[in-house]
Scaffold this active site. Structure first.
Site, PDB file in Angstrom:
ATOM      1  N   HIS A 102      10.521 -27.162  34.251  1.00 25.79           N
ATOM      2  CA  HIS A 102      11.067 -27.891  33.110  1.00 25.79           C
ATOM      3  C   HIS A 102      11.438 -26.977  31.950  1.00 25.79           C
ATOM      4  CE1 HIS A 102       7.204 -27.414  30.950  1.00 25.79           C
ATOM      5  NE2 HIS A 102       6.651 -27.586  32.149  1.00 25.79           N
ATOM      6  N   ASP A 103      12.511 -27.339  31.278  1.00 27.07           N
ATOM      7  CA  ASP A 103      12.960 -26.705  30.035  1.00 27.07           C
ATOM      8  C   ASP A 103      13.457 -25.266  30.226  1.00 27.07           C
ATOM      9  OD1 ASP A 103      12.190 -28.899  28.101  1.00 27.07           O
ATOM     10  OD2 ASP A 103      10.231 -28.470  28.975  1.00 27.07           O
ATOM     11  N   GLY A 111       7.686 -23.207  33.226  1.00 22.96           N
ATOM     12  CA  GLY A 111       8.432 -23.919  32.202  1.00 22.96           C
ATOM     13  C   GLY A 111       8.849 -23.048  31.031  1.00 22.96           C
TER      14      GLY A 111
END
Length: 262
Positions: free
Chosen positions: A121-122, A139
């Site tokens: 994520h991100d 992440g």
């Protein structure tokens, strides 16, 4: 006309260009958008608020747009954006972002992502990168243009990988790697500039010489980081060819939060 295998599941609301191809048993979620010329391999799952550009090649069993593996995630409608002309091979997983960051995971254009890669994520991945099989990034990682990650590389969360850098196979990266640098090891250590990569991308001999000088200043001269930054600034001011590259190196170091590999 869109070529969708009869066994594929396309949820109502999905937006597919008429030239998209969907393989057997693939699942396309309701909030997915897929651009022209993109091909989705069999058994792949595209879900969440996921957008793919044009001419992407998605391998079999890829999982794109799944919920982030973050215990703070509470189902917010975060996003995954994938650009154009990317190859994403079998069993790759790429997750959406979290509201603790910008809510967005982004993959740029012309990237080559091999089998079993995980992009968490991100993460923000630039253009023309290569992820060899089993490369795993946690992440909030940022990957610059033309970076290369070898097989089984592991990258700690919030780390930045500079443009034109290269990580050898099975490298563990827990701090930032500056642009143009090669590194390897179970704790990444610098091993010179990415000479062959720079040559292939048209860097001039003078620019490469300047970057070699910058590398020696940063890693071989026995200087503290602050001392090296002063000398790098002087080099950038003197160099006719390579000035912009040394400035890029300096800017990267100035922005580091986790420190650079040493």
């Amino acid at each position: 006309m869109t070529k969708i295998h009869s066994s594929a599941v396309i949820e109502p609301g999905a937006e597919l260009d008429e030239t998209v191809e969907i393989g057997p048993y693939a699942v396309i979620g309701a909030h997915v958008k897929i651009g022209a010329g993109t091909k989705i391999g069999s058994h792949s799952v595209l879900e969440g608020h996921t957008t793919l550009g044009k001419d992407n090649q998605i391998g079999h069993y890829a999982a794109l747009g799944g919920a982030p593996q973050d215990m703070k995630y509470r189902g917010e409608p975060t996003q995954l954006e994938i650009g154009d002309r990317n190859t994403i091979r079998e069993f790759t997983t790429i997750h959406t972002g979290t509201v603790q960051d910008t809510g967005l995971t982004r993959i740029g254009d012309d990237n080559w992502i091999m089998a079993y890669v995980h992009i968490a994520h991100d993460c923000i991945v630039g253009n023309h990168t290569i992820f060899a099989s089993n490369a795993q990034i946690a992440g909030h990682v940022q990957v610059g243009d033309w970076a290369i990650l070898g097989g089984m590389v592991g990258v700690h969360q919030f780390v930045r990988i500079g443009a034109h850098s290269m990580l050898g196979g099975a490298t563990v990266l827990i701090q930032d790697i500056p642009p143009f640098i090669m590194a390897a090891g179970d704790k990444a250590k610098p091993h010179g500039i990415n000479l062959e990569g720079l040559r292939r991308r048209g860097f001039t001999a003078a620019a490469i010489t300047t970057l070699r000088t910058a590398y020696r200043t940063l890693y071989k001269a026995g200087l503290s980081l602050e001392q090296a930054k002063i000398q790098l600034a002087e080099l950038a001011a003197q160099a006719d060819d390579g000035n912009a590259h040394v400035q890029e190196l300096l800017s990267f170091i100035a922005d580091t939060q986790r420190g650079i590999i040493r």
